[in-house]
Design an enzyme around this catalytic site. Structure first.
Site, PDB file in Angstrom:
ATOM      1  N   PHE A  20       0.631  -1.354  -0.100  1.00 42.43           N
ATOM      2  CA  PHE A  20       0.266   0.282   0.133  1.00 42.43           C
ATOM      3  C   PHE A  20       1.161   1.044   0.037  1.00 42.43           C
ATOM      4  CE2 PHE A  20      -2.403  -3.772   1.896  1.00 42.43           C
ATOM      5  CZ  PHE A  20      -3.813  -2.752   1.323  1.00 42.43           C
ATOM      6  N   CYS A  21       0.285   2.630  -0.657  1.00 44.05           N
ATOM      7  CA  CYS A  21       0.832   3.705  -0.888  1.00 44.05           C
ATOM      8  C   CYS A  21       1.519   4.067   0.958  1.00 44.05           C
ATOM      9  CB  CYS A  21       0.228   4.831  -0.694  1.00 44.05           C
ATOM     10  SG  CYS A  21       0.602   6.357  -0.792  1.00 44.05           S
ATOM     11  N   PRO A  22       2.586   4.350   0.545  1.00 37.33           N
ATOM     12  CA  PRO A  22       3.712   4.582  -0.324  1.00 37.33           C
ATOM     13  C   PRO A  22       4.732   3.584  -1.287  1.00 37.33           C
ATOM     14  CG  PRO A  22       4.912   5.437   1.690  1.00 37.33           C
ATOM     15  CD  PRO A  22       3.769   4.654   1.851  1.00 37.33           C
ATOM     16  N   ASP A  47      -3.201  -2.104  -4.692  1.00 34.27           N
ATOM     17  CA  ASP A  47      -3.039  -1.239  -4.214  1.00 34.27           C
ATOM     18  C   ASP A  47      -4.446   0.279  -4.910  1.00 34.27           C
ATOM     19  OD1 ASP A  47      -4.125   1.421  -2.785  1.00 34.27           O
ATOM     20  OD2 ASP A  47      -2.139   1.964  -2.117  1.00 34.27           O
TER      21      ASP A  47
END
Length: 84
Positions: A20-22, A47
């Site tokens: 997931f981000c980042p 994501d």
């Protein structure tokens, strides 16, 4: 795009499935650095935020987003590294 995605020869693949981000964009940044100028990278991510982040990454750094696809929760991107 002049040829179908299936016919593109990629130089490297980045699997960011489950991240997931980042993390996907951070990994993308490093992977692109390792590519030769004009090299083609295929990114596989899950994501949904990559649909926003990866195109912005390409615009910001001058790389070409050759193609993108979404398939049942998986997001695929083909990115050509800018010439030196």
């Amino acid at each position: 795009m002049s040829e179908p995605i299936e016919n593109l020869t990629v130089d490297a693949v980045l699997e960011a499935v489950g991240l997931f981000c980042p993390e996907p964009v951070m990994m993308l940044h490093q992977k692109v650095r390792d590519l030769p100028a004009g090299g083609l990278l295929k990114v596989i991510a899950t994501d949904p935020s990559t649909r926003r982040d990866i195109p912005k990454f390409c615009v910001f750094l001058g790389h070409e987003l050759v193609a993108e696809q979404a398939e049942e929760g998986t997001f695929l991107y083909w990115i050509r590294k800018k010439p030196d």
